[in-house]
Design a protein around this motif. Structure first.
Motif, PDB file in Angstrom:
ATOM      1  N   SER A  61       0.823  -1.212   0.000  1.00 53.05           N
ATOM      2  CA  SER A  61       0.000   0.000   0.000  1.00 53.05           C
ATOM      3  C   SER A  61       0.860   1.267   0.000  1.00 53.05           C
ATOM      4  N   GLU A  62       1.941   1.261   0.767  1.00 60.03           N
ATOM      5  CA  GLU A  62       2.816   2.444   0.827  1.00 60.03           C
ATOM      6  C   GLU A  62       3.450   2.708  -0.540  1.00 60.03           C
ATOM      7  N   TYR A  63       3.784   1.645  -1.249  1.00 62.45           N
ATOM      8  CA  TYR A  63       4.386   1.762  -2.582  1.00 62.45           C
ATOM      9  C   TYR A  63       3.414   2.408  -3.562  1.00 62.45           C
ATOM     10  N   PHE A  64       2.168   1.922  -3.588  1.00 58.94           N
ATOM     11  CA  PHE A  64       1.198   2.469  -4.541  1.00 58.94           C
ATOM     12  C   PHE A  64       0.767   3.884  -4.150  1.00 58.94           C
ATOM     13  N   ASN A  65       0.739   4.158  -2.851  1.00 57.67           N
ATOM     14  CA  ASN A  65       0.463   5.536  -2.418  1.00 57.67           C
ATOM     15  C   ASN A  65       1.566   6.476  -2.906  1.00 57.67           C
ATOM     16  N   ALA A  66       2.806   5.985  -2.869  1.00 57.11           N
ATOM     17  CA  ALA A  66       3.938   6.796  -3.331  1.00 57.11           C
ATOM     18  C   ALA A  66       3.840   7.064  -4.830  1.00 57.11           C
ATOM     19  N   LEU A  67       3.441   6.048  -5.601  1.00 57.75           N
ATOM     20  CA  LEU A  67       3.287   6.238  -7.044  1.00 57.75           C
ATOM     21  C   LEU A  67       2.227   7.290  -7.348  1.00 57.75           C
ATOM     22  N   GLU A  68       1.154   7.303  -6.560  1.00 56.74           N
ATOM     23  CA  GLU A  68       0.098   8.306  -6.744  1.00 56.74           C
ATOM     24  C   GLU A  68       0.603   9.696  -6.343  1.00 56.74           C
ATOM     25  N   ASP A  69       1.353   9.751  -5.245  1.00 57.34           N
ATOM     26  CA  ASP A  69       1.880  11.043  -4.769  1.00 57.34           C
ATOM     27  C   ASP A  69       2.834  11.671  -5.785  1.00 57.34           C
ATOM     28  N   LEU A  70       3.567  10.825  -6.506  1.00 51.82           N
ATOM     29  CA  LEU A  70       4.525  11.334  -7.491  1.00 51.82           C
ATOM     30  C   LEU A  70       3.832  12.112  -8.602  1.00 51.82           C
ATOM     31  N   LYS A  71       2.546  11.826  -8.835  1.00 50.26           N
ATOM     32  CA  LYS A  71       1.786  12.562  -9.859  1.00 50.26           C
ATOM     33  C   LYS A  71       1.739  14.049  -9.534  1.00 50.26           C
ATOM     34  N   LYS A  72       1.625  14.357  -8.247  1.00 48.48           N
ATOM     35  CA  LYS A  72       1.542  15.763  -7.823  1.00 48.48           C
ATOM     36  C   LYS A  72       2.936  16.374  -7.710  1.00 48.48           C
ATOM     37  N   GLU A  73       3.869  15.601  -7.155  1.00 45.65           N
ATOM     38  CA  GLU A  73       5.191  16.146  -6.853  1.00 45.65           C
ATOM     39  C   GLU A  73       6.071  16.295  -8.096  1.00 45.65           C
ATOM     40  N   HIS A  74       5.909  15.373  -9.055  1.00 42.69           N
ATOM     41  CA  HIS A  74       6.801  15.368 -10.222  1.00 42.69           C
ATOM     42  C   HIS A  74       6.006  15.198 -11.515  1.00 42.69           C
TER      43      HIS A  74
ATOM     44  N   LYS B  19       8.023  15.708 -14.815  1.00 40.97           N
ATOM     45  CA  LYS B  19       8.987  14.634 -15.043  1.00 40.97           C
ATOM     46  C   LYS B  19       8.280  13.358 -15.511  1.00 40.97           C
ATOM     47  N   ILE B  20       7.133  13.075 -14.901  1.00 43.72           N
ATOM     48  CA  ILE B  20       6.382  11.868 -15.248  1.00 43.72           C
ATOM     49  C   ILE B  20       5.909  11.937 -16.697  1.00 43.72           C
ATOM     50  N   ILE B  21       5.371  13.078 -17.080  1.00 42.07           N
ATOM     51  CA  ILE B  21       4.862  13.224 -18.457  1.00 42.07           C
ATOM     52  C   ILE B  21       5.997  13.098 -19.465  1.00 42.07           C
ATOM     53  N   LYS B  22       7.158  13.670 -19.132  1.00 44.60           N
ATOM     54  CA  LYS B  22       8.306  13.558 -20.038  1.00 44.60           C
ATOM     55  C   LYS B  22       8.811  12.121 -20.123  1.00 44.60           C
ATOM     56  N   ALA B  23       8.792  11.433 -18.979  1.00 50.03           N
ATOM     57  CA  ALA B  23       9.321  10.066 -18.935  1.00 50.03           C
ATOM     58  C   ALA B  23       8.375   9.051 -19.565  1.00 50.03           C
ATOM     59  N   TYR B  24       7.060   9.234 -19.338  1.00 47.67           N
ATOM     60  CA  TYR B  24       6.078   8.238 -19.791  1.00 47.67           C
ATOM     61  C   TYR B  24       5.292   8.667 -21.026  1.00 47.67           C
ATOM     62  N   GLY B  25       5.370   9.940 -21.365  1.00 43.36           N
ATOM     63  CA  GLY B  25       4.642  10.420 -22.545  1.00 43.36           C
ATOM     64  C   GLY B  25       3.338  11.093 -22.217  1.00 43.36           C
TER      65      GLY B  25
ATOM     66  N   LYS C 263      -0.397   7.146 -19.651  1.00 40.42           N
ATOM     67  CA  LYS C 263       0.618   6.105 -19.762  1.00 40.42           C
ATOM     68  C   LYS C 263       1.172   5.746 -18.384  1.00 40.42           C
ATOM     69  N   TYR C 264       1.316   6.767 -17.539  1.00 43.58           N
ATOM     70  CA  TYR C 264       1.810   6.523 -16.177  1.00 43.58           C
ATOM     71  C   TYR C 264       0.781   5.721 -15.387  1.00 43.58           C
ATOM     72  N   ASN C 265      -0.508   6.053 -15.558  1.00 45.52           N
ATOM     73  CA  ASN C 265      -1.564   5.296 -14.876  1.00 45.52           C
ATOM     74  C   ASN C 265      -1.574   3.841 -15.342  1.00 45.52           C
ATOM     75  N   GLU C 266      -1.286   3.651 -16.619  1.00 44.72           N
ATOM     76  CA  GLU C 266      -1.194   2.292 -17.159  1.00 44.72           C
ATOM     77  C   GLU C 266      -0.026   1.555 -16.502  1.00 44.72           C
ATOM     78  N   PHE C 267       1.091   2.269 -16.299  1.00 46.76           N
ATOM     79  CA  PHE C 267       2.246   1.692 -15.617  1.00 46.76           C
ATOM     80  C   PHE C 267       1.872   1.257 -14.198  1.00 46.76           C
ATOM     81  N   ILE C 268       1.115   2.096 -13.492  1.00 47.08           N
ATOM     82  CA  ILE C 268       0.701   1.760 -12.130  1.00 47.08           C
ATOM     83  C   ILE C 268      -0.138   0.486 -12.124  1.00 47.08           C
ATOM     84  N   GLU C 269      -1.064   0.371 -13.080  1.00 54.31           N
ATOM     85  CA  GLU C 269      -1.906  -0.826 -13.143  1.00 54.31           C
ATOM     86  C   GLU C 269      -1.078  -2.070 -13.447  1.00 54.31           C
TER      87      GLU C 269
END
Length: 386
Positions: free
Chosen positions: A118-131, A134-140, A144-150
């Motif tokens: 749970s802490e891992y997936f919460n961190a992935l969600e938090d990264l959407k706000k913090e970075h 960077k996420i859009i540049k890295a994943y397009g 695409k990032y949400n697909e990565f999370i799934e």
């Protein structure tokens, strides 16, 4: 037109929630009567359907609003992305059902506390706000990032085992992920993309003329003196004017740049469209010849390790090479400010020994049996240094 009550009955969304969607600007009614009644047309219902798809994927409403009201939002593409994500979620739930069945039969025993992700997936969600950038540049895109999370959710147990193997615990792994988003990796990736873009879009006048001269006649020998003179000028110019090729590991990044002309399909296609069919391979061969025997140290070390697969991977000779690999890997990670975890080589050993994709790649590159040889050598070393 449907009233808010009718929409609630049709969709199962409470009237109160529909009012809330209106308040936050996520779903405005199509019309509001003089008496203050909200009315919704078919288009509004289609928008609501999209919202519900995102809600099913556990995407926060604020993020849903940002996605749906972006000027680049494409409903059809969004549905395609949502379909992929829902299939991934469906597969994940099916896997969890199978895992429960195995557990009920006594086939699987694990500490759920140890594997709590749970802490891992919460961190992935938090990264959407913090970075976000960077996420859009890295994943397009954020989709695409949400697909990565799934995809991560569908491999939850595998990731947990990897995290514990490499970092010691999921908690340490999560901290490393957050730290690594502030590493030099993203800066270097941007610099790398800047160079590639400048080459394709002719934004560097000197390089524009050099590449034009290089591909003027694709029938020439890429190793000829004339072509090699141009190739050397291209390399000198890149190393002079682009930060990524100036740093201590700049030669290694230049080596990677040369390889994409020979191996990366999208880049090959783009270059061929610009200069003509076969141009990318021609450029790649010319630049590779110019490199000579200058290769990344880590590549040379792995080739040295696998030069004779009949040797004993546990021998002093082989373990000395592995120690060099460990030191070079650590140096690279320190340069990039990457948290590699307390047992990086142990994790790598497991990949070579148990991951079919890694095994196939290693065997294709170094010879049949190379993956097992590398895995055993790395595993022996990592267990010895603990």
């Amino acid at each position: 037109m449907r009233t808010v009550k009718q929409v609630s009955d049709l969709t199962g969304i409470s009237v109160r929630m529909l009012h809330y969607y209106d308040e936050i600007g996520l779903l405005k009614p199509s019309e509001v009567t003089d008496a203050g009644y909200r009315l919704y047309d078919d288009e509004a219902l289609m928008t609501l359907q999209q919202i519900l798809f995102y809600k099913e994927l556990d995407i926060p409403l604020k993020a849903v609003k940002e996605i749906m009201y972006s000027p680049h939002y494409d409903k059809i593409q969004a549905l395609e992305n949502q379909k992929k994500l829902l299939i991934l979620k469906c597969n994940r739930l099916n896997d969890l059902v199978k895992l429960i069945d195995k557990t009920l039969k006594g086939e699987t025993a694990m500490s759920f506390k140890e594997f709590d992700m749970s802490e891992y997936f919460n961190a992935l969600e938090d990264l959407k706000k913090e970075h976000k950038d960077k996420i859009i540049k890295a994943y397009g895109s954020m989709d695409k990032y949400n697909e990565f999370i799934e995809r991560c959710r569908s491999k939850e147990v595998e990731i947990a085992r990897m995290a514990i193997k490499q970092y010691g615990s999921i908690k340490k792994y999560v901290k490393a992920i957050k730290r690594n988003y502030n590493s030099n990796v993203f800066i270097l990736a941007e610099q790398y993309e800047e160079f590639k873009k400048d080459c394709l879009e002719d934004k560097h006048p000197e390089l524009k003329e050099l590449y034009k001269a290089l591909v003027a006649d694709l029938g020439k020998d890429p190793s000829s003196k004339e072509i090699q003179r141009i190739a050397q000028e291209i390399k000198n110019t890149a190393q002079r004017d682009y930060e990524i090729f100036k740093i201590d590991t700049g030669n290694e990044y230049w080596y990677s740049m040369v390889q994409i002309y020979l191996l990366l399909p999208d880049w090959i296609k783009a270059v061929d469209e610009k200069y003509g069919t076969g141009a990318a391979i021609f450029i790649g061969k010319a630049l590779k010849t110019n490199l000579g025997d200058k290769q990344p140290k880590i590549k040379v070390l792995y080739e040295k390790l696998t030069s004779d697969l009949n040797k004993n991977p546990y021998s002093e000779e082989m373990q000395k090479i592995v120690a060099e690999i460990a030191n070079e890997t650590h140096r690279q990670h320190e340069t990039l400010k990457i948290d590699e975890g307390e047992n990086y080589l142990g994790y790598m050993a497991e990949l070579y020994l148990s991951d079919s994709a890694w095994a196939k790649e290693a065997d294709n590159r170094y010879g049949n049996g190379a993956s097992k040889f590398i895995g055993e050598a790395l595993k022996f070393y990592s267990e010895g240094v603990k």
